[in-house]
Design a protein around this motif. Structure first.
Motif, PDB file in Angstrom:
ATOM      1  N   PRO A 361       0.821  -1.213   0.000  1.00  0.00           N
ATOM      2  CA  PRO A 361       0.000   0.000   0.000  1.00  0.00           C
ATOM      3  C   PRO A 361       0.852   1.260   0.000  1.00  0.00           C
ATOM      4  N   GLY A 363       2.751   4.223   1.416  1.00  0.00           N
ATOM      5  CA  GLY A 363       3.431   4.287   2.705  1.00  0.00           C
ATOM      6  C   GLY A 363       4.030   2.970   3.146  1.00  0.00           C
ATOM      7  N   GLY A 364       4.027   1.958   2.252  1.00  0.00           N
ATOM      8  CA  GLY A 364       4.533   0.643   2.604  1.00  0.00           C
ATOM      9  C   GLY A 364       6.004   0.465   2.303  1.00  0.00           C
ATOM     10  N   SER A 388       3.338   8.689  -3.101  1.00  0.00           N
ATOM     11  CA  SER A 388       2.665   7.576  -2.429  1.00  0.00           C
ATOM     12  C   SER A 388       3.550   6.920  -1.369  1.00  0.00           C
ATOM     13  N   ARG A 390       5.832   4.654  -1.275  1.00  0.00           N
ATOM     14  CA  ARG A 390       6.197   3.237  -1.270  1.00  0.00           C
ATOM     15  C   ARG A 390       7.723   3.155  -1.362  1.00  0.00           C
ATOM     16  N   GLU A 416       8.606   3.427  10.040  1.00  0.00           N
ATOM     17  CA  GLU A 416       7.176   3.398  10.328  1.00  0.00           C
ATOM     18  C   GLU A 416       6.439   3.296   8.988  1.00  0.00           C
ATOM     19  N   SER A 417       5.881   2.128   8.709  1.00  0.00           N
ATOM     20  CA  SER A 417       5.261   1.869   7.421  1.00  0.00           C
ATOM     21  C   SER A 417       3.830   1.398   7.617  1.00  0.00           C
ATOM     22  N   THR A 418       3.022   1.597   6.596  1.00  0.00           N
ATOM     23  CA  THR A 418       1.663   1.077   6.630  1.00  0.00           C
ATOM     24  C   THR A 418       1.649  -0.435   6.522  1.00  0.00           C
ATOM     25  N   ARG A 419       2.669  -1.003   5.859  1.00  0.00           N
ATOM     26  CA  ARG A 419       2.804  -2.446   5.732  1.00  0.00           C
ATOM     27  C   ARG A 419       4.244  -2.740   5.347  1.00  0.00           C
ATOM     28  N   SER A 420       4.793  -3.806   5.898  1.00  0.00           N
ATOM     29  CA  SER A 420       6.156  -4.204   5.570  1.00  0.00           C
ATOM     30  C   SER A 420       6.131  -5.592   4.942  1.00  0.00           C
TER      31      SER A 420
END
Length: 549
Positions: A361, A363-364, A388, A390, A416-420
């Motif tokens: 996503p 921020g990932g 975005s 990424r 700090e990520s939305t998903r790793s």
């Protein structure tokens, strides 16, 4: 030669001084591998972590610890640094792969090794070797025997630093030292620690048909230049520049067409490492190559190229027909690639790369292993919108498969990520299994690891070694089937594991993360990989309309 002990608590004082130096230098995370000679350091770091000055990570394998520190440093764009602390002897040598990667990629990790005092060196003591200069000419060693000697160590720059500490007995202080929070000063990109310093803009003249090549860690300047000048952007996945509508997905295939033959000038930012077509482009005698010097241990300008400090474009964009032709060809060739792969009856490594990237996503974070996965992603990852956030990370300094799991865990902890996510091959995964040896008190990230398991080394199938003439020796020497049960390995480390064999199963697995570290094993076959890659390359033979008139 005297072998008497040094002054009481001298080792503890030096350890405390080093911790204070690390904090002032902006170090936020320290990885400690246990040992006797580095006990004063371990105790001082633990005390600093207890009062919140830094975050402590303990690993029993020094090689894993080195790559964890590398990932912690690479993970955040804001530039926190990590240090790794070891005892003496082979413990230091086990850091060499991570230190070499950091040196070539320009990643400022700090290595702190424990050593005997100078008077005890060369006496045949157990677990000793010559640690001064152990990492070779690429990394200078600061051999320190006192807190005062730290004053001669310069502030951190874009390179690894090795502090070798002469720690004398006693190695455990008489009483625990009270750690006073140090004044921290994080050196950020804005004040020059991660940048390339001040430079003079170099205005680029109009005329030559130009492309911008964005290699590893090129960053937004590559995209910005391509947009200002109106040029095609050939950006690797880990360039940090594969965004916007100038970035091309199928560029390495297009370089084999008439469009590639018409290139007259290339502006290179970052370190291009993935594509033989790009390498051949940069070696052409009829192409002007302008190189923006990047970080790490690399030639300032490859042979035949010209170094520019900061390429700049003034005025209106260049010939719009040039960019339009590349865009149109990229869209058409991308559709052909997708149709070809969709017709495959089973899950392919290309499917895994495309599906994994689609699950990332805004921020990932995605950490990608070397060999086939990063190249598969290069072909399948569509450019994303500007802004975005990424972030794609790969160890492209030396492009080794070692330490990739540890790097991914460190990067996920450092950002700090939305998903790793992490994407890697089975050999890369197996090469770093000690990354999963994490104690119960250690920080753990939320990280989904996607392993493309084809039971061996797929990349050799598509190289010269994979030609039919070498079939008799290929499997043992290059294919290297292992037959390992990844589920059992994960179970031993109490890591959740799920095996998938189709794209819908992979999409479902990626869409339902459970938190913590988890592994998705995507089973594919190596049997038809060489033929599939040949079919992909053959698509350019049928591509028409790829020439600017």
């Amino acid at each position: 030669m005297s072998t008497s002990a040094g002054p009481p608590d001298s080792a503890a004082a030096l350890a405390d001084g080093v911790v204070a130096w690390l904090l002032r230098a902006g170090v936020t995370d320290v990885v400690v591998a246990p040992g006797s000679r580095n006990a004063p350091l371990s105790l001082a770091i633990w005390a600093a972590a207890e009062v919140g000055d830094l975050r402590l990570h303990v690993r029993i394998d020094e090689r894993t610890g080195g790559f964890l520190a590398l990932g912690l440093t690479k993970g955040s764009a804001s530039g926190p640094r990590a240090a790794v602390v070891t005892t003496s002897g082979t413990a230091v040598a086990n850091l060499h792969p991570a230190v070499l990667e950091a040196a070539h990629a320009g990643v400022p990790i700090v290595v702190v090794s424990a050593d005997r005092p100078a008077r005890l060196r060369g006496t045949g003591a157990n677990q000793t070797t010559d640690q001064v200069g152990i990492f070779g000419a690429l990394v200078a060693t600061h051999d320190l025997d006192s807190v005062a000697a730290l004053d001669a160590v310069a502030a951190l720059t874009d390179a690894p630093v090795h502090l070798n500490l002469q720690l004398d007995a006693p190695l455990v202080p008489a009483r625990p030292a009270a750690i006073v929070p140090a004044q921290k000063h994080r050196i950020s990109p804005e004040n020059g620690a991660f940048g390339q310093g001040l430079s003079r803009p170099s205005a680029l003249p109009r005329g030559p048909r130009t492309v911008v090549v964005a290699g590893d860690d090129a960053g937004p300047p590559a995209r910005q230049l391509a947009e200002r000048a109106g040029w095609p952007l050939l950006a690797e996945p880990s360039s940090g520049a594969r965004t916007g509508d100038h970035a091309l997905r199928t560029y390495r295939l297009l370089l084999a067409t008439a469009l590639g033959e018409q290139v007259e000038r290339v502006v290179v930012l970052g370190h291009p490492t993935l594509s033989r077509p790009v390498t051949r482009l940069l070696e052409r005698s009829d192409v002007e190559v302008l190189v923006v010097r990047g970080l790490g241990v690399w030639p300032s300008s490859p042979p035949g190229s010209t170094h520019v400090d900061e390429p700049w474009w003034e005025g209106e964009p260049d010939d719009p027909a040039w960019l339009s032709a590349w865009r149109e060809a990229d869209r058409e060739l991308g559709r052909r690639v997708d149709r070809l792969l969709a017709a495959e009856p089973t899950l392919t490594a290309y499917d895994v790369a495309a599906t994994t990237f689609a699950a990332l996503p805004a921020g990932g974070l995605l950490v990608v292993g070397a060999s086939s996965p990063i190249r598969d992603l290069d072909l399948m990852a569509r450019p994303t919108p500007v802004g975005s956030r990424r972030r794609v990370i790969a160890n492209r300094g030396l492009s080794g498969i070692d330490g990739t799991l540890s790097t991914a865990i460190g990067a996920a902890l450092g950002r700090e990520s939305t998903r790793s996510l992490a994407l890697m091959g089975d050999l890369t995964f197996l090469h770093d299994q000690t990354a999963f040896v994490i104690g119960p008190d250690e920080p753990r990230p939320d990280l989904t690891v996607v392993v493309v398991n084809d039971d061996g080394g797929a990349i050799f199938s598509v190289l010269e070694q994979g030609a039919p003439a070498h079939a008799a020796s290929f499997e043992r020497l290059f294919g290297t089937p292992h037959g390992m049960d990844l589920a059992s390995l994960c179970a031993a480390a109490r890591i959740p594991h799920l095996q998938v064999t189709s794209r819908p199963e992979l999409e479902q697995a990626l869409g339902s993360p459970n938190g913590g570290i988890e592994v998705i094993e995507a089973v594919v076959s190596r049997a038809g990989r060489r033929d599939l890659d040949a079919a992909v390359r053959a698509l350019v033979d049928r591509a028409d309309g790829l020439e600017v008139g």
